[in-house]
Design a protein around this motif. Structure first.
Motif, PDB file in Angstrom:
ATOM      1  N   THR A 108      -3.572   0.524  -8.289  1.00  0.00           N
ATOM      2  CA  THR A 108      -3.595  -0.700  -9.092  1.00  0.00           C
ATOM      3  C   THR A 108      -4.452  -1.767  -8.431  1.00  0.00           C
ATOM      4  O   THR A 108      -5.246  -2.455  -9.090  1.00  0.00           O
ATOM      5  N   PRO A 146       4.362   8.653  -5.663  1.00  0.00           N
ATOM      6  CA  PRO A 146       4.924   7.669  -4.739  1.00  0.00           C
ATOM      7  C   PRO A 146       4.439   6.252  -5.036  1.00  0.00           C
ATOM      8  O   PRO A 146       3.280   6.029  -5.377  1.00  0.00           O
ATOM      9  N   GLU A 147       5.342   5.294  -4.906  1.00  0.00           N
ATOM     10  CA  GLU A 147       5.054   3.898  -5.235  1.00  0.00           C
ATOM     11  C   GLU A 147       3.882   3.361  -4.417  1.00  0.00           C
ATOM     12  O   GLU A 147       3.084   2.580  -4.919  1.00  0.00           O
ATOM     13  N   ALA A 148       3.774   3.774  -3.165  1.00  0.00           N
ATOM     14  CA  ALA A 148       2.686   3.278  -2.307  1.00  0.00           C
ATOM     15  C   ALA A 148       1.322   3.660  -2.872  1.00  0.00           C
ATOM     16  O   ALA A 148       0.368   2.863  -2.836  1.00  0.00           O
ATOM     17  N   ASP A 174       8.402   7.779   0.601  1.00  0.00           N
ATOM     18  CA  ASP A 174       7.441   6.750   0.225  1.00  0.00           C
ATOM     19  C   ASP A 174       6.441   6.467   1.350  1.00  0.00           C
ATOM     20  O   ASP A 174       5.386   5.891   1.098  1.00  0.00           O
ATOM     21  N   LEU A 232       0.630   4.400  -6.125  1.00  0.00           N
ATOM     22  CA  LEU A 232       0.423   3.667  -7.377  1.00  0.00           C
ATOM     23  C   LEU A 232      -0.018   2.238  -7.107  1.00  0.00           C
ATOM     24  O   LEU A 232      -0.896   1.693  -7.798  1.00  0.00           O
ATOM     25  N   ARG A 233       0.584   1.620  -6.086  1.00  0.00           N
ATOM     26  CA  ARG A 233       0.208   0.252  -5.749  1.00  0.00           C
ATOM     27  C   ARG A 233      -1.244   0.192  -5.257  1.00  0.00           C
ATOM     28  O   ARG A 233      -1.995  -0.710  -5.633  1.00  0.00           O
ATOM     29  N   GLN A 283       3.968  10.176 -12.643  1.00  0.00           N
ATOM     30  CA  GLN A 283       4.883   9.748 -11.592  1.00  0.00           C
ATOM     31  C   GLN A 283       4.373  10.191 -10.230  1.00  0.00           C
ATOM     32  O   GLN A 283       4.008  11.344 -10.023  1.00  0.00           O
TER      33      GLN A 283
END
Length: 563
Positions: free
Chosen positions: A15, A7-9, A66, A11-12, A5
């Motif tokens: 990817t 921050p979404e930023a 984030d 992980l993006r 787990q």
């Protein structure tokens, strides 16, 4: 396993860059027990360390948010030993934190300091730089460390080797005492341990599996060549490789300039990187490699750290590195982040012993052999050209092209037209080189015994002497391999060996005598104190050549203490 787990930023960003799961070092620094801890991390080059410490910094930079706040005083500082590595770190952290609104500023030698001062004044979340330039900005008040939450030392062992201890201590002493300090190093010698004890608090030691050993994604090879055939061997290695990008390492700026010029003249699309170039020139050379305008980079060891090209599959050591660690860092430009690569040592026959010591010191097993011959390259070209021509024929042709093709087909045979197509495809390819034959096999057979070619008699041999005898502990067990290496001859071309008090006399086959004399006159880096010269006159020259099995002629007892 997937990334934990975060921050979404971030992980993006991972990817989008094709990171589906963390590398070993990335997984290690993201373990729950590392949170907030100072870290001393050792891992192989090319293992994803930059992204690892970029992710490790996330709690200090983002916390639970984030996005990063508006850029002001830097929150993190990353220090690297060379300009190239610092700029590479900046590039990696820029894409990693782009979606989070991160602003990364670099401060490196060779770039305009006024431009850097303005960038710092405009605000930054992360500053990446080399020790000297960062200290300069600190002392001038351009870089204010008050808000630093974390400091990263990348390739810390290299910074100490380059003499940056004073600069590092000045920077670390200026940073807030409550900061987090992360040290990343390929090796952890005693100097690094002392640095960690001085500037870290209860650092968690992380040694990623494989530290100091052979990189599993790199295939190591060693090719033996005649001393005057190094550049020709490099040409053939480049021609035989299927790698879209290659880097060729030399030891000096002069060697880089000479080899780069020769490769360019032969038709290779090559760039050069060395300390005599300005940073903008070096950056343009790297960009030419990244966008495909160049396929070969000729460089000094200034590029042994910091160059990361995704499709660089071949590293050639045109000149042997001085230390095992340098060889590992050179080789580490390929085989990165799970991709395969090849590292080739080009070994002059008279420096084989040096190359063996390098490989042993680096704990690397290399496959020994000869460089690819012109015949091998022509055979590979035939396969490649067939594939390339077939792919072109499968493409849909324009109507105008078909009209021209029908007209040509009416005048010429299909074989002639195909031959022209192959000629056009072959035209840009540099011609392979003819290489002198050198014994590249193992020094001993698998059972530990030397080979034994048939006994032969022949014409009178030529006698030579060297200035080491029984008083200097000369022994046939090392004299014979020494003569083969120094004179670039085979064992069967060496006849009788007489070990006297202060010198050793030995017999060389007539056909090899000229080659031996020329090779033995060259400076020898392994044994510079040993002089070799012909025996002029005396009884030695009157003996007939009688090569013995295994090239080991009868060792005669000395008749006198002097020649």
């Amino acid at each position: 396993m997937p990334f934990p787990q975060m921050p979404e930023a971030l992980l993006r960003a991972l990817t989008e860059r094709g990171y589906n799961e963390p590398t070993s070092v990335q997984a290690a620094v993201l373990e729950p027990e590392t949170s907030g801890q100072d870290l001393l991390v050792s891992a192989q080059t090319g293992s994803g360390k930059t992204v690892a410490f970029g992710l490790a910094l996330a709690p200090e930079l983002l916390g639970d948010a984030d996005r990063l706040p508006q850029a002001g005083l830097p929150l993190a500082l990353a220090i690297a030993p060379t300009r190239e590595l610092a700029l590479q770190v900046k590039a990696e952290l820029t894409w990693l934190y782009a979606a989070a609104g991160g602003r990364v500023v670099s401060c490196v030698g060779g770039m305009d300091p006024m431009t850097e001062r303005r960038a710092l004044a405009a605000g930054a979340h992360i500053v990446v730089g080399t020790p000297g330039r960062l200290r300069d900005h600190l002392e001038r008040g351009n870089l204010r460390p008050d808000a630093l939450r974390a400091v990263v030392l990348d390739e810390a062992d290299e910074m100490l080797d380059l003499g940056f201890r004073e600069e590092l201590e000045a920077i670390l002493n200026a940073a807030p005492a409550e900061r987090r300090t992360l040290l990343f190093s390929a090796t952890v010698p005693r100097d690094i341990e002392r640095l960690a004890q001085s500037f870290q608090r209860d650092a968690l030691r992380i040694a990623v599996k494989g530290e100091g050993g052979q990189h599993g994604d790199i295939e190591h090879r060693a090719v033996v060549v005649a001393p005057h055939g190094i550049e020709r061997a490099v040409v053939n290695l480049l021609r035989a490789s299927d790698s879209p990008r290659a880097i060729v390492f030399c030891s000096t700026r002069a060697s880089v300039a000479r080899l780069h010029g020769n490769l360019t003249e032969r038709g290779f699309s090559a760039v050069a990187i060395s300390g005599e170039l300005t940073q903008p020139e070096r950056s343009r050379a790297l960009q030419a490699l990244r966008d495909g305008r160049a396929q070969v980079c000729v460089a000094t060891d200034v590029a042994a750290r910091g160059i990361d090209l995704p499709d660089l599959g071949l590293v050639i050591h045109a000149e042997l590195p001085k230390e095992p660690e340098v060889m590992l860092h050179r080789s580490g430009r390929t085989g990165r982040a799970g991709r395969k690569g090849v590292s080739v040592l080009v070994v002059p026959a008279n420096r084989r012993r040096t190359a063996e010591r390098l490989l042993m010191g680096a704990r690397v097993q290399a496959e020994w052999g000869a460089p690819p011959s012109a015949e091998v390259i022509h055979a590979r070209d035939a396969e490649r050209l067939t594939t390339q021509a077939t792919a072109l024929l499968e493409e849909e042709a324009e109507t105008a092209d078909r009209d021209v093709a029908r007209e040509l087909a009416a005048r010429h045979s299909a074989e002639d037209l195909a031959a022209v197509l192959v000629k056009v495809l072959r035209a840009p390819l540099p011609a392979p080189e003819e290489l002198a034959a050198v014994d590249a096999g193992p020094r001993r057979a698998a059972n530990g015994e030397r080979g034994a070619p048939p006994h032969r008699d022949g014409p009178e041999g030529v006698w030579f002497r060297m200035n080491v005898g029984r008083d200097g502990r000369a022994d046939p067990r090392w004299v014979l391999p020494f003569l083969c290496r120094r004179g670039e001859v085979r064992r069967e071309e060496i006849g009788r060996i007489r070990i006297l008090g202060r010198e050793t006399q030995f017999e060389i086959a007539p056909a090899a005598a000229g080659r031996f004399a020329a090779a033995s006159r060259r400076p020898d880096q392994d044994d510079p104190h040993i002089r070799v010269e012909p025996v002029t006159g005396g009884a030695a020259n009157s003996n007939a050549w009688r090569g013995a099995p295994g090239g080991r002629g009868r060792r005669e007892a000395p008749r006198s203490r002097t020649a």
